[in-house]
Design a protein around this motif. Structure first.
Motif, mmCIF file in Angstrom:
data_model
loop_
_atom_site.group_PDB
_atom_site.id
_atom_site.type_symbol
_atom_site.label_atom_id
_atom_site.label_comp_id
_atom_site.label_asym_id
_atom_site.label_seq_id
_atom_site.Cartn_x
_atom_site.Cartn_y
_atom_site.Cartn_z
ATOM 1 N N VAL A 54 -39.289 28.872 21.589
ATOM 2 C CA VAL A 54 -39.161 27.691 21.254
ATOM 3 C C VAL A 54 -39.468 26.156 21.918
ATOM 4 C CG1 VAL A 54 -36.879 26.609 20.663
ATOM 5 C CG2 VAL A 54 -37.106 29.101 20.623
ATOM 6 N N SER A 55 -40.251 25.174 21.523
ATOM 7 C CA SER A 55 -40.103 24.277 22.009
ATOM 8 C C SER A 55 -39.694 23.019 22.033
ATOM 9 C CB SER A 55 -41.755 24.507 21.861
ATOM 10 O OG SER A 55 -42.309 24.020 20.793
ATOM 11 N N CYS A 56 -40.258 22.316 22.728
ATOM 12 C CA CYS A 56 -39.269 20.730 22.443
ATOM 13 C C CYS A 56 -40.447 19.944 22.499
ATOM 14 C CB CYS A 56 -38.439 19.856 23.103
ATOM 15 S SG CYS A 56 -37.107 18.855 23.095
ATOM 16 N N ASP A 57 -41.409 19.125 21.496
ATOM 17 C CA ASP A 57 -42.391 18.665 21.640
ATOM 18 C C ASP A 57 -41.857 17.239 20.921
ATOM 19 O OD1 ASP A 57 -43.692 21.165 21.649
ATOM 20 O OD2 ASP A 57 -43.769 21.687 19.759
ATOM 21 N N VAL A 58 -43.282 16.506 21.477
ATOM 22 C CA VAL A 58 -42.592 14.194 21.471
ATOM 23 C C VAL A 58 -44.367 14.644 21.030
ATOM 24 C CG1 VAL A 58 -42.401 12.797 22.142
ATOM 25 C CG2 VAL A 58 -41.424 14.298 22.959
ATOM 26 N N TRP A 59 -44.392 13.643 19.833
ATOM 27 C CA TRP A 59 -45.625 13.250 19.122
ATOM 28 C C TRP A 59 -46.118 12.124 19.995
ATOM 29 C CZ3 TRP A 59 -47.194 9.061 17.917
ATOM 30 C CH2 TRP A 59 -48.287 8.691 17.084
ATOM 31 N N GLY A 60 -47.529 12.526 19.923
ATOM 32 C CA GLY A 60 -47.904 11.768 21.113
ATOM 33 C C GLY A 60 -48.574 12.487 22.107
ATOM 34 N N GLY A 61 -47.987 13.270 23.004
ATOM 35 C CA GLY A 61 -48.441 13.361 23.908
ATOM 36 C C GLY A 61 -48.524 12.973 25.083
ATOM 37 N N LYS B 28 -45.561 12.353 28.732
ATOM 38 C CA LYS B 28 -45.088 13.683 29.887
ATOM 39 C C LYS B 28 -44.002 14.324 29.128
ATOM 40 C CE LYS B 28 -45.168 14.540 34.871
ATOM 41 N NZ LYS B 28 -43.813 15.096 34.428
ATOM 42 N N VAL B 29 -43.195 15.745 28.981
ATOM 43 C CA VAL B 29 -41.911 15.989 29.144
ATOM 44 C C VAL B 29 -41.335 15.572 30.843
ATOM 45 C CG1 VAL B 29 -39.933 17.007 28.041
ATOM 46 C CG2 VAL B 29 -42.219 16.378 26.698
ATOM 47 N N GLN C 291 -41.258 23.021 31.536
ATOM 48 C CA GLN C 291 -40.602 22.236 30.979
ATOM 49 C C GLN C 291 -39.955 21.850 30.213
ATOM 50 O OE1 GLN C 291 -39.709 20.904 34.037
ATOM 51 N NE2 GLN C 291 -37.902 19.783 32.741
ATOM 52 N N ASN C 292 -40.937 22.225 28.895
ATOM 53 C CA ASN C 292 -39.898 21.985 27.067
ATOM 54 C C ASN C 292 -40.069 22.964 26.328
ATOM 55 O OD1 ASN C 292 -43.359 22.095 27.635
ATOM 56 N ND2 ASN C 292 -42.533 20.272 25.361
ATOM 57 N N LYS C 293 -40.267 23.985 27.261
ATOM 58 C CA LYS C 293 -40.660 25.312 26.552
ATOM 59 C C LYS C 293 -39.993 26.695 27.064
ATOM 60 C CE LYS C 293 -44.379 25.765 24.924
ATOM 61 N NZ LYS C 293 -46.199 26.610 24.588
ATOM 62 N N PHE C 294 -39.163 28.154 26.260
ATOM 63 C CA PHE C 294 -38.819 28.863 26.614
ATOM 64 C C PHE C 294 -39.301 30.248 25.747
ATOM 65 C CE2 PHE C 294 -35.217 27.285 23.902
ATOM 66 C CZ PHE C 294 -34.458 28.528 23.232
ATOM 67 N N PHE D 213 -45.021 8.080 28.048
ATOM 68 C CA PHE D 213 -46.118 8.106 27.834
ATOM 69 C C PHE D 213 -47.324 7.656 29.213
ATOM 70 C CE2 PHE D 213 -44.214 7.466 24.304
ATOM 71 C CZ PHE D 213 -45.003 8.511 23.362
ATOM 72 N N ILE D 214 -47.175 8.301 30.363
ATOM 73 C CA ILE D 214 -47.917 8.273 31.252
ATOM 74 C C ILE D 214 -49.192 8.206 31.189
ATOM 75 C CG2 ILE D 214 -46.233 8.747 32.844
ATOM 76 C CD1 ILE D 214 -47.782 11.164 33.535
ATOM 77 N N HIS D 215 -50.311 8.466 30.380
ATOM 78 C CA HIS D 215 -51.551 8.702 29.931
ATOM 79 C C HIS D 215 -52.256 7.753 29.171
ATOM 80 C CE1 HIS D 215 -49.375 10.116 26.447
ATOM 81 N NE2 HIS D 215 -50.957 9.193 25.722
ATOM 82 N N ILE D 216 -51.140 6.351 29.090
ATOM 83 C CA ILE D 216 -51.699 5.041 28.781
ATOM 84 C C ILE D 216 -51.091 4.087 29.784
ATOM 85 C CG2 ILE D 216 -50.979 3.379 27.497
ATOM 86 C CD1 ILE D 216 -49.507 5.654 25.045
ATOM 87 N N SER D 217 -49.917 4.350 30.238
ATOM 88 C CA SER D 217 -49.750 3.832 31.538
ATOM 89 C C SER D 217 -49.328 4.097 32.973
ATOM 90 C CB SER D 217 -48.996 2.218 31.205
ATOM 91 O OG SER D 217 -48.950 1.367 32.752
ATOM 92 N N LYS D 218 -49.321 4.329 34.020
ATOM 93 C CA LYS D 218 -49.066 5.127 34.861
ATOM 94 C C LYS D 218 -47.380 4.654 35.343
ATOM 95 C CE LYS D 218 -51.951 5.828 37.633
ATOM 96 N NZ LYS D 218 -52.911 6.073 39.595
ATOM 97 N N ASP D 219 -47.224 2.627 34.541
ATOM 98 C CA ASP D 219 -45.926 2.019 34.538
ATOM 99 C C ASP D 219 -44.721 2.388 33.296
ATOM 100 O OD1 ASP D 219 -46.302 1.959 37.507
ATOM 101 O OD2 ASP D 219 -47.397 0.422 36.882
#
Length: 598
Positions: A226-233, A235-236, A256-259, A280-286
């Motif tokens: 079972v996983s809790c995913d977020v569209w767009g990839g 960081k969870v 972090q988001n799977k068991f 969305f740290i892959h877009i911006s660190k802030d």
């Protein structure tokens, strides 16, 4: 036409128009009712004509009423226990019985999500499905359901690819989702005779956070992720899971988001959802933090499922609790580092594994379907320990041993035969003393079987008395044209100088030397100079009246195969071989006496 006659006609028309006749049970999706498979999600609908009734319906299972009044009877995952006859009743009218037969196995054709993609996707999205049928996919079509409608999905075939598999582009639509399945549409087959695949349900959502389950419904004993995913990839940072509205605690997360729910049981059934905190740290660190956003709910159903084979990883043997004997077995092999399995050619219940990778097996019933997959067995090939290599090495060593044994036996037989033919002392037989009172002569030492066949002839050719002093001659005649013949020549020249010459043959040379008595010595000597590979060399040097020049010489003789040369001794008492005495005087001695008397 007056009103009196119009009203009865209108009432009959309204009955047919609005379906106030006998109800009918229909199956949705339109699977063949006798070919339902364990875990199919189906709905029985009570219809009046072409319309589904709203309410006031009584359902009967095997002639027994069920506690529901809905016009639809839903089965999230059918089991073998759901097999039987169904009827619906509405307005005092009962439908014809429809028989449902649930097979405790998987369909002949398999439909799967390519690359393990998600089955919960955004509205308007799509995934790729893979259809596989071992016997080929000619005349196959796919169907999908959306709402209460069912449509055909054309299949685009690639002539360059195998006919046993196809890739299907599956849209999820703008509604709640679609269910895809495929079947054989060959003309001339009834609906119940058509082979079909399993069904894949794609769920549409408009949310960013999505709860994914690896199996739905789940089969008892399997592991469900079972996983809790977020569209767009993004960081969870945190994921919280819920079952029936309560947070699930004490779980060991894979990430972090799977068991994983290991060895799942009926107690794990329920309604699940999750909350996720992500950036969305892959877009911006802030990038801003999105906290505790929920997913849609997903219902997890757990059923017994088809019998699961057990694969013995030591013997690589497939077995299971079958109610009927399988017709054959399906073996799948996944190479090291690969994701897609390969079908092996073996069809028996046991195989010989030889390549590194993961193996699974399934039982197959030709007219019905397959069992579920077995447990996985990983085989690691070890260099130098392959059964084939071991067999080859053993056979090679055995062959080498047999060869050495054969050579040994042949050699012993050859040596034994040679000893019989030529004697144990290299081919010479002792010449016994026949009469110690007479002059000696060399007798035949050894005649091989081959030489006996060829024959050997010696001739002494002497000059007449009238030919003059010193003119005696000994010549060797030729015994046929055979190889290995021997030539002897004895010549006596002027001034008493004797010379005994030996000619050559093609092979194995023998030399003899007979040394006669000198003026001072008065005794004879026989010397054997050398023997090498059945070659004997003898040299005969005769006495002259003057010792100066060497005067008599017995030179090299050659034979091809163990040829034997005979030598005549000189002088009385001097021509006797050591340990032997001549019975008669040799012809050479006769010539010598003749010369001395002159």
């Amino acid at each position: 036409m007056d009103m009196k006659h119009t009203l009865p006609i209108l009432s009959v028309f309204l009955v047919f128009a609005f379906g106030q006749g006998k109800p009918k049970v229909s199956l949705f999706p339109g699977f063949p009712s006798h070919h339902l498979y364990v875990s199919d999600e189906v709905t029985l609908r009570c219809k009046d004509g072409g319309n589904v009734l709203a309410s006031g319906v009584t359902w009967f299972f095997k002639n027994n009423p069920l506690p529901t009044s809905n016009a639809t009877l839903k089965f999230p995952a059918v089991t073998v226990d759901d097999s039987g006859t169904y009827q619906c009743e509405h307005g005092g009218q009962k439908s014809e019985a429809v028989e449902i037969k649930v097979l405790d196995m998987l369909p002949q054709a398999s439909l799967s999500v390519l690359n393990n993609a998600d089955t919960v996707i955004g509205k308007g999205g799509a995934v790729l499905l893979k259809l596989y049928m071992e016997e080929g996919l000619n005349d196959w079509w796919c169907r999908y359901t959306e709402g209460d409608q069912e449509m055909w999905q054309p299949i685009k075939r690639d002539p360059t690819q195998s006919n046993s598999s196809l890739i299907i582009h599956a849209d999820v639509g703008e509604g709640d989702g679609r269910t895809y399945w495929c079947m054989d549409a060959k003309k001339g087959l009834t609906r119940e005779e058509r082979s079909r695949s399993n069904a894949i349900k794609l769920t549409a959502t408009g949310k960013m956070v999505r709860l994914q389950m690896s199996e739905k419904p789940a089969w008892s004993g399997d592991d469900v992720t079972v996983s809790c995913d977020v569209w767009g990839g993004p960081k969870v940072d945190q994921a919280v899971f819920y079952k029936d509205g309560r947070e699930i605690t004490g779980i060991q997360k894979v990430s972090q988001n799977k068991f994983t729910i290991q060895n799942i049981t009926k107690s794990s059934e329920g309604v699940y959802h999750c909350d996720a905190t992500y950036r969305f740290i892959h877009i911006s660190k802030d990038a801003a933090t999105h906290s505790n956003l929920p997913s849609d709910q997903q219902v997890l159903t757990v059923i017994a499922g088809p019998p699961k084979p057990r694969l013995d990883c030591t013997q690589m043997k497939c077995g299971g609790p079958w109610s009927s004997k399988p017709d054959s077995y399906l073996w799948l092999y996944t190479p090291e580092g690969a994701t897609d399995p390969e079908k092996l050619q073996e069809s028996k219940d046991q195989i010989l594994s030889g390549k590194t990778g993961t193996y699974t097996c399934s039982a197959k019933w030709t007219s019905s379907g397959f069992s579920r997959k077995s447990n996985e067995c990983r085989f690691a090939e070890q260099k130098g320990t392959s059964p084939l290599v071991v067999v080859v090495v053993v056979l090679f060593l055995l062959g080498l041993l047999l060869l050495l044994l054969a050579l040994c036996i042949c050699k012993r037989r050859t040596v034994r035969k040679k000893n019989i033919e030529v004697g144990a002392d290299g081919g010479y037989e002792e010449v016994g003393k026949k009469d110690p009172g007479k002059e000696g002569e060399y007798e035949l030492l050894k005649i091989s079987q081959e030489e006996k066949d060829k024959g050997q002839y010696d001739t002494i050719k002497g000059q007449g008395k009238g030919k003059g002093e010193g003119e005696g001659e000994y010549e060797a005649l030729k015994a046929g044209e055979a190889e290995g013949t021997v030539y002897h020549t004895l010549k006596e020249k002027d001034q008493g100088k004797g010379e005994y010459e030996a000619l050559k043959t093609a092979q194995a040379e023998v030399y003899h030397t007979l040394k006669g008595p000198g003026e001072a010595e008065g005794k004879g000597e026989y010397e054997a100079l050398k023997t090498a590979q059945a070659e004997v060399y003898h040299t005969l040097k005769g006495p002259g009246e003057a010792e100066a020049e060497g005067k008599g010489e017995y030179e090299t003789l050659k034979t091809a195969q163990t040829e034997v040369y005979h030598t005549l001794g000189q002088g009385q008492g001097a021509g006797v071989v050591e340990g032997q005495e001549a019975k008669e005087e040799s012809p050479y001695e006769e010539l010598k006496k003749e010369k001395d008397s002159k």
